[in-house]
Design a protein around this motif. Structure first.
Motif, mmCIF file in Angstrom:
data_model
loop_
_atom_site.group_PDB
_atom_site.id
_atom_site.type_symbol
_atom_site.label_atom_id
_atom_site.label_comp_id
_atom_site.label_asym_id
_atom_site.label_seq_id
_atom_site.Cartn_x
_atom_site.Cartn_y
_atom_site.Cartn_z
ATOM 1 N N CYS A 180 60.851 42.022 30.337
ATOM 2 C CA CYS A 180 59.576 42.417 30.695
ATOM 3 C C CYS A 180 59.508 43.128 32.166
ATOM 4 N N ASP A 181 59.967 42.452 33.195
ATOM 5 C CA ASP A 181 60.071 42.731 34.513
ATOM 6 C C ASP A 181 60.481 44.150 34.632
ATOM 7 N N GLU A 182 61.680 44.298 33.740
ATOM 8 C CA GLU A 182 62.377 45.676 33.978
ATOM 9 C C GLU A 182 61.488 46.828 33.404
ATOM 10 N N LEU A 183 60.725 46.474 32.333
ATOM 11 C CA LEU A 183 59.869 47.435 31.545
ATOM 12 C C LEU A 183 58.945 47.890 32.814
ATOM 13 N N PHE A 184 58.425 46.789 33.521
ATOM 14 C CA PHE A 184 57.234 46.966 34.496
ATOM 15 C C PHE A 184 57.681 47.847 35.596
ATOM 16 N N LYS A 185 58.969 47.739 35.995
ATOM 17 C CA LYS A 185 59.318 48.469 36.943
ATOM 18 C C LYS A 185 59.589 49.804 36.524
ATOM 19 N N THR A 186 60.076 50.252 35.136
ATOM 20 C CA THR A 186 60.008 51.434 34.859
ATOM 21 C C THR A 186 58.921 52.102 34.600
ATOM 22 N N LEU A 187 57.818 51.391 34.264
ATOM 23 C CA LEU A 187 56.672 52.011 33.938
ATOM 24 C C LEU A 187 55.982 52.288 35.475
ATOM 25 N N LYS A 188 56.188 51.421 36.415
ATOM 26 C CA LYS A 188 55.692 51.877 37.802
ATOM 27 C C LYS A 188 56.282 53.159 38.281
ATOM 28 N N GLY A 189 57.516 53.247 37.868
ATOM 29 C CA GLY A 189 58.394 54.411 38.420
ATOM 30 C C GLY A 189 57.742 55.631 37.662
ATOM 31 N N LEU A 190 57.348 55.630 36.517
ATOM 32 C CA LEU A 190 56.991 56.788 35.723
ATOM 33 C C LEU A 190 55.407 57.116 36.308
ATOM 34 N N ARG A 191 54.690 56.107 36.643
ATOM 35 C CA ARG A 191 53.398 56.222 37.255
ATOM 36 C C ARG A 191 53.713 56.993 38.556
ATOM 37 N N ALA A 192 54.779 56.422 39.300
ATOM 38 C CA ALA A 192 54.977 57.351 40.558
ATOM 39 C C ALA A 192 55.280 58.579 40.319
ATOM 40 N N ALA A 193 55.778 58.980 39.274
ATOM 41 C CA ALA A 193 56.472 60.358 39.126
ATOM 42 C C ALA A 193 55.266 61.057 38.429
ATOM 43 N N GLY A 194 54.241 60.512 38.360
ATOM 44 C CA GLY A 194 53.008 61.396 37.825
ATOM 45 C C GLY A 194 52.357 60.958 36.238
ATOM 46 N N SER A 195 53.110 60.127 35.689
ATOM 47 C CA SER A 195 52.877 59.933 34.262
ATOM 48 C C SER A 195 51.630 59.270 34.066
ATOM 49 N N THR A 196 50.873 59.402 33.071
ATOM 50 C CA THR A 196 49.727 58.295 32.648
ATOM 51 C C THR A 196 50.108 57.587 31.577
ATOM 52 N N ILE A 197 49.879 56.205 31.756
ATOM 53 C CA ILE A 197 50.201 55.293 30.566
ATOM 54 C C ILE A 197 49.149 54.457 30.145
ATOM 55 N N LEU A 198 49.218 54.482 28.689
ATOM 56 C CA LEU A 198 48.141 53.687 27.964
ATOM 57 C C LEU A 198 49.003 52.414 27.582
ATOM 58 N N PHE A 199 48.543 51.268 27.952
ATOM 59 C CA PHE A 199 49.397 50.188 27.615
ATOM 60 C C PHE A 199 48.501 49.282 26.912
ATOM 61 N N ILE A 200 48.811 49.029 25.508
ATOM 62 C CA ILE A 200 48.182 48.197 24.723
ATOM 63 C C ILE A 200 48.899 46.979 24.627
ATOM 64 N N SER A 201 47.895 45.959 24.868
ATOM 65 C CA SER A 201 48.312 44.250 25.083
ATOM 66 C C SER A 201 47.341 43.473 24.847
ATOM 67 N N HIS A 202 47.758 42.049 24.687
ATOM 68 C CA HIS A 202 46.638 41.151 24.698
ATOM 69 C C HIS A 202 47.116 40.186 25.530
ATOM 70 N N LYS A 203 48.133 40.427 26.448
ATOM 71 C CA LYS A 203 48.667 39.455 27.328
ATOM 72 C C LYS A 203 48.002 39.667 28.731
ATOM 73 N N LEU A 204 46.984 38.878 29.161
ATOM 74 C CA LEU A 204 46.086 39.355 30.130
ATOM 75 C C LEU A 204 46.979 39.403 31.718
ATOM 76 N N LYS A 205 48.045 38.338 31.801
ATOM 77 C CA LYS A 205 48.537 38.121 32.907
ATOM 78 C C LYS A 205 49.405 39.469 33.287
ATOM 79 N N GLU A 206 50.061 40.107 32.133
ATOM 80 C CA GLU A 206 50.798 41.274 32.435
ATOM 81 C C GLU A 206 49.921 42.352 32.780
ATOM 82 N N VAL A 207 48.548 42.531 32.065
ATOM 83 C CA VAL A 207 47.798 43.597 32.422
ATOM 84 C C VAL A 207 47.347 43.516 33.739
ATOM 85 N N MET A 208 46.972 42.078 34.287
ATOM 86 C CA MET A 208 46.559 42.034 35.731
ATOM 87 C C MET A 208 47.715 42.493 36.775
#
Lengths: 288, 335, 493
Positions: C179-207
């Motif tokens: 999960c940590d690795e994924l989040f790093k990846t997603l943050k990298g994608l955001r930095a590169a200008g991508s938009t991400i829709l993240f479906i979840s019901h784990k609130l801690k991750e969302v926060m």
């Protein structure tokens, strides 16, 4: 020794072609028990065409086309109507067995064999079939491993839904796999009958099933299946040779080798042999 | 039964209609009069005891193998090994029975038991491979077919054949099943065994708790497992029972007709059993009718070969399978 | 507006038995990670399928990057720059990473049919480096870990030029490290200008990951919050809604009855051989409903199966005080034989009982009587014992299963999500039957992701998170906020 080698290659040839045929069909996810019938249809058509036209090469062409036609029936039932692939394959085998006897009777007025026809003239002393088959083995390997077609064929046999989400037409790919299978096994049938210069009743003699065994032992790869088919062919040849030297190995034991090996392979006794994940499972294009 | 027929009527009518149309067109194409052909069929096959008897004889073997296949298919296992199971059962019976010093009343049941045992043993291998190693039964049963053919051929030619022949020693007369009085046709009391067995399998599958359980394994193995059914053991049992039924098929030829085992005597009856079961939609009672249909097509060719090549009817057998399975998928409704 | 990557307005999607989306609005700003949260069945998946062109809405409008869009299939969505990472990976296992990524859009196709395999590898390596999605391009997919497989899915989407990525519950299958690795990846994608829709019901991750969150409940949007302006508790409240705790228990639990089930330090392995249930201890008394709340996939299935004896405990001990009835969570897969008649489904598992059979004969009369009783008690419609199970509605199918399991007179009844996808009337009836079972002296283990259901039926509630019991509380003392925290993996009071 040379005779043994040539004998072995001659016997192996139809096995190799039918095994490659099995690889193409099953790589795309369609189990092809119809190989037996396709071989037979190819053998019959080759002799008929050679008989009528006097040209063995037209016989070869007819054999290939007849193989495609028989495979087409299998594809029609299995892909279009989602009939269980084992059933539609068996039905094709029954159908072709009846058809070949019917035509044997109608054309040659015989229940056992056709008239004799011309075989292919050798190319510089080498059987043209042998040359063709070597080329086809290499081409098959190359097609499966290196081409877009091969990549997509593997994908639809393994995970058709995934392939579809990427815009690949699953049923069309599978159809091509089966038709190529028909062409190759049809050519194998033509070799079988033109080599003997005649068609005899039920001359496929279970080779289609042995080819399926070779596909399994060869782990669904062209080179592996061809090697397994060669092995089976040479086992048969060696038994014949041994017999001429007075050493009697019961034919039946040699016949059993492919089947026993296959049992061992699927039981996981000689390495893992795993079919394409979606092999044999009908696929519907509709969204669910 | 009647309800089932009403439900299945549509695809049966359509597929028989197509087959019939093809037959008529083929006869016309051969420049013969269909009415002549049908007249011959009625006169020499259906109305003549010999023709009818031969058809019933052929149907008998097909009922046994059809039942073997239908039982396995019904329970979700695609056992295409009836051919091998047939040979295994028949061979074991043919070589053991001559050595049993039993009176008729015991010898015949003993023969049946041995034949079933032989077939069951041949089903045991795929059963074990499936339950324990996950090997797919289509492949294993097919391989077992060819092993059975080669092995029985070897054993006969090497050890068990009578001099100058390719068959085993004849069975003692006490093991003969009576012929039925239909001229010189081969039909014998095995027919009654086959029909009784069809009803028995029907009863077993639909009226006993074990049969119910086996069908449940076929219907949804996960649900069966969740409800406490030992699914692996049952898969094993299904393949063995299916083998037993096909193993019995040899009695028609051996106990009822020639009284010995001969190489290739059943010539594809095991493979044809697959078709018989499918056309019957795996209903045991339906297997009787489906076997009659295929036996009819087989005998019809012989009956009319003076007018048209009998091989036409062999084509029809293959065609019937294709047409029926397509029609079942297209018009068969649920299931 | 700094640019909305996605704007959905008034989306309505009706299915024959349910309205999946009922006037949903969603606005996602370009270059952000936007969470879509809600319970199962809240309508998230339907909404995402609409956005990806797999489902057409009955009403409402879509616009992508400010331009109105009308998708007739995923193809259109891909062209518009949308990519979907499915929850169940769509990967061809024996193929390499590069082959999977380019499949269907192979580069450098030549006249003889070959394609540029080296070029594909290089391109995948380049994407992998550019976006920080680490995976070896020539590796065969079946040798990869789940986290790596997911990265291949992300690369597939990037290769096709997607700037808007939908990730459907991407962390459900991952270990914490992955999960940590994924989040790093997603943050990298955001930095590169991508938009991400993240479906979840784990609130801690969302926060910790997202910039904003939209909450859905029962097919409607409850609201959208900036993460910097909200709290985990507030989101949990929005997800759960304003429940009033309803007293349904017909017979109050007296707290002195005998124990029917005891688990001591039980651990169970999940499908990937990981410990899915970790050292759980619990005790269930006769005449008690023990509610097991929690977000799905936190060990509930393993708990149910170990109690029913369908899977073995890797550690610890399970002691049962009698027969177990089991209403499995997936009725089509594990509960019913869809092609078999209703009566056969009612009989399954009870077919050896002397009431229903002798060893050689099913007692059809007794079975029919039993079936008619279930029909009457459960108001099964249509009241046909011969009808195939697959031809009944979802609610009536569930009645068949509950009827079968409850009529066993079990000492322990395990009911997993017993009213999921079931209409209101059938739900009420099933709830009543659960309470009757309790009143008859059985212990009921009620596993449900529906907090409303758990609260209204249970005497006592535990919350599972990540295979452990996060907390236990008597129903009378249960506070929604606290349960919400436990469900989100936050302990404390």
């Amino acid at each position: 020794m040379i005779t043994f080698l040539l004998q072995g290659l001659r016997i192996s040839g139809p096995y190799v072609l039918a095994a490659l045929a099995g690889v193409f069909s099953e790589t795309g996810g369609v189990v092809n028990i119809a190989l037996e019938g396709i071989l037979l249809n190819g053998a019959l058509a080759a002799v008929l065409a050679a008989y009528w036209t006097g040209s063995p090469w037209l016989g070869v062409l007819a054999g290939v086309l007849a193989g495609v036609a028989a495979a087409g029936i299998h594809a029609f039932a299995a892909l279009r109507y989602k009939v269980d692939q084992v059933i539609s394959g068996l039905a094709v085998n029954f159908l072709v067995a009846g058809l070949s006897r019917f035509l044997l009777k109608l054309v040659f007025n015989s229940t056992s064999n056709s008239a004799r026809v011309e075989g292919l003239a050798p190319w510089a002393g080498v059987d043209p079939f042998l040359v063709l088959t070597v080329l086809i083995v290499i081409a098959s390997h190359w097609t499966i491993k290196r081409t877009v077609f091969g990549l997509r064929l593997r994908a639809v046999g393994e995970h058709p839904r995934a392939a579809e989400t990427l815009g690949i037409k699953v049923l069309r790919m599978r159809l091509w796999g089966v038709l190529i299978s028909g062409a190759l096994a049809g050519l194998g049938g033509a070799w079988l009958s033109l080599d003997q210069h005649q068609f005899t009743d039920a001359m496929s003699g279970g080779r289609g099933y042995i080819a399926l065994a070779a596909v399994i032992i060869g782990k669904w790869t062209p080179l592996g299946a061809a090697a397994a088919a060669l092995f089976f062919g040479f086992a048969e040849a060696s038994q014949i040779i041994l017999q001429t030297y007075g050493l009697r190995v019961p034919t039946q034991f040699v016949q059993m080798i492919p089947y026993a090996l296959t049992l061992a392979a699927v039981a996981g006794l000689i390495g893992r042999s795993r079919p394409p994940a979606a092999d044999g499972i009908p696929y519907s294009d509709e969204q669910d | 039964m009647m309800k089932a027929l009403a439900r299945e009527g549509r695809w049966i009518a359509i597929s028989l209609g197509i087959t019939f149309a093809v037959l008529v067109l083929s006869i016309l194409a051969l420049r013969q009069n269909p009415l002549t052909v049908f007249g011959l069929l009625a006169e020499r096959l259906l109305l003549k005891p010999y023709g009818l008897g031969q058809m019933l004889y052929k149907a008998t073997t097909l009922i046994f193998t059809g039942l073997g296949c239908a039982l396995a298919f019904r329970c979700g296992l695609f056992n295409i090994g009836a051919e091998g199971q047939l040979y295994a059962g028949a061979f074991l019976m043919a070589v053991v029975a001559p050595h049993l010093p039993l009176p008729m009343i015991l010898l015949i049941p003993a023969c049946l038991a041995i034949a079933a045992l032989g077939g069951g043993l041949w089903g045991l291998v795929p059963g074990w491979l499936k339950a324990k190693r996950g090997a797919h039964e289509v492949i294993t049963t097919m391989m077992m077919n060819f092993i059975a053919l080669a092995l029985t051929n070897y054993l006969i030619s090497a050890h068990f054949h009578e001099p100058e022949t390719i068959h085993t020693a004849e069975l003692p007369v006490a093991a003969y099943l009576p012929q039925l009085p239909m001229e010189s046709s081969a039909v014998n009391a095995s027919l009654f065994v086959a029909i009784a067995l069809a009803f028995a399998v029907h009863y077993f599958l639909w009226s006993t708790p074990l049969g119910f359980e086996l069908r449940a394994v076929g219907s949804n193995p996960t649900a069966a497992k969740t409800s406490g059914v030992p699914v692996d053991m049952r898969i094993f049992l299904i393949l063995v029972l299916s083998g037993c039924l096909s193993g019995l098929a040899g009695i028609n030829f051996i106990l009822g007709y020639k009284h010995y085992f001969e190489q290739g005597f059943a010539s594809g009856a095991g493979f044809m059993g697959i078709a018989v079961a499918l056309v019957a939609k795996n209903y045991p009672i339906g297997v009787i009718f489906s076997a009659l249909l295929f036996a009819f097509l087989s005998q019809a060719g012989l009956t009319v070969q003076s007018v048209i090549p009998r091989e036409l009817f062999e084509i029809l057998q293959g065609l019937v399978i294709l047409v029926v399975v397509i029609c079942q998928n297209k018009y068969g409704g649920a299931e | 507006m700094s640019g909305l990557a996605v704007e959905l307005r008034g989306i309505v999607k009706r299915y024959p038995r349910v309205v999946a989306n009922d006037g949903v609005d969603l606005s996602v700003e370009s270059g952000t990670i936007h969470a879509l949260i809600g319970e199962n069945g809240a309508g998230k998946s339907t909404l995402m399928k609409i956005l990806y062109g797999m489902v057409r809405p009955d009403e409402g409008t879509l616009s992508i990057n400010g331009k109105p869009a009308d998708f007739s299939g995923p193809r259109d969505a891909i062209i518009a720059g949308i990519g979907m990472v499915h929850q169940h990976f769509m990967l061809v296992k024996p193929l390499s990473v590069a082959e999977n990524v380019v499949l269907g859009s192979e580069p450098g196709a030549s006249a003889v049919g070959t394609w540029d395999q080296d070029g594909a590898k290089a391109e995948v390596a380049r994407l992998s480096k550019e976006y920080g999605v680490k995976v070896e391009s020539s590796a065969v997919v079946e040798t990869l870990s789940v986290g790596e497989e997911q990265r291949v899915e992300i690369l597939k989407v990037l290769y096709r030029g997607a700037k808007i990525l939908i990730l459907d519950e991407p962390t459900a299958v991952l270990t914490p490290h992955e999960c940590d690795e994924l989040f790093k990846t997603l943050k990298g994608l955001r930095a590169a200008g991508s938009t991400i829709l993240f479906i979840s019901h784990k609130l801690k991750e969302v926060m910790s990951l997202c910039d904003a969150a939209t909450v859905m409940r029962r097919g409607k949007t409850v609201g959208t919050k900036k993460i910097s302006e909200t709290s985990q508790n507030e989101l949990a409240q929005m997800m759960i809604g304003d429940l009033e705790i309803k007293e349904k228990a017909a017979v109050p639990y007296r707290g002195e009855a005998s124990e029917v089930l005891r688990l001591e330090n039980v651990s169970v392995r999940g499908p990937r051989d990981e410990l899915a249930l970790k050292g759980v201890s619990l005790s269930l008394k006769a005449g008690e409903v023990l509610g097991v709340a929690g977000v799905e996939g936190n060990g509930q299935r393993e708990l149910a199966e170990v109690v029913c004896g369908l899977s073995a405990a890797a550690e610890g001990r399970v002691t049962r005080g009698g027969r177990v009835g089991y209403v499995p969570e997936d009725r089509h897969h594990a509960g019913l034989m869809l092609a078999a008649a209703a009566w056969e489904n009612m009989l399954l598992g009870r077919h050896w009982e002397p009431v229903f059979s002798t060893p050689f004969r099913l007692q059809r009369g007794a079975i029919a009587g039993y079936g008619r009783k279930i029909i009457a008690d459960y108001d099964l419609r249509p009241p046909e014992l011969e009808q195939e199970a697959g031809a009944f509605s979802g609610g009536n199918q569930q009645k068949i299963i509950v009827g079968r399991e409850v009529s066993k007179d079990p000492k322990i009844l395990v009911a997993a999500h017993p009213t999921r996808g079931v209409d209101w009337g059938a739900s009420a009836l099933i709830h009543q039957k659960i309470l009757e079972t309790k009143a008859a002296g059985a212990g009921v283990l009620l596993i449900s992701a529906d907090l409303d259901e758990v609260l209204s039926l249970s005497d006592r509630i535990i919350v599972l998170f990540s295979g452990r019991v996060m907390g236990e509380v008597a129903r009378a003392d249960a506070k929604i906020e606290k349960l919400g925290c436990w469900m989100a993996g936050v302990s404390g009071t």
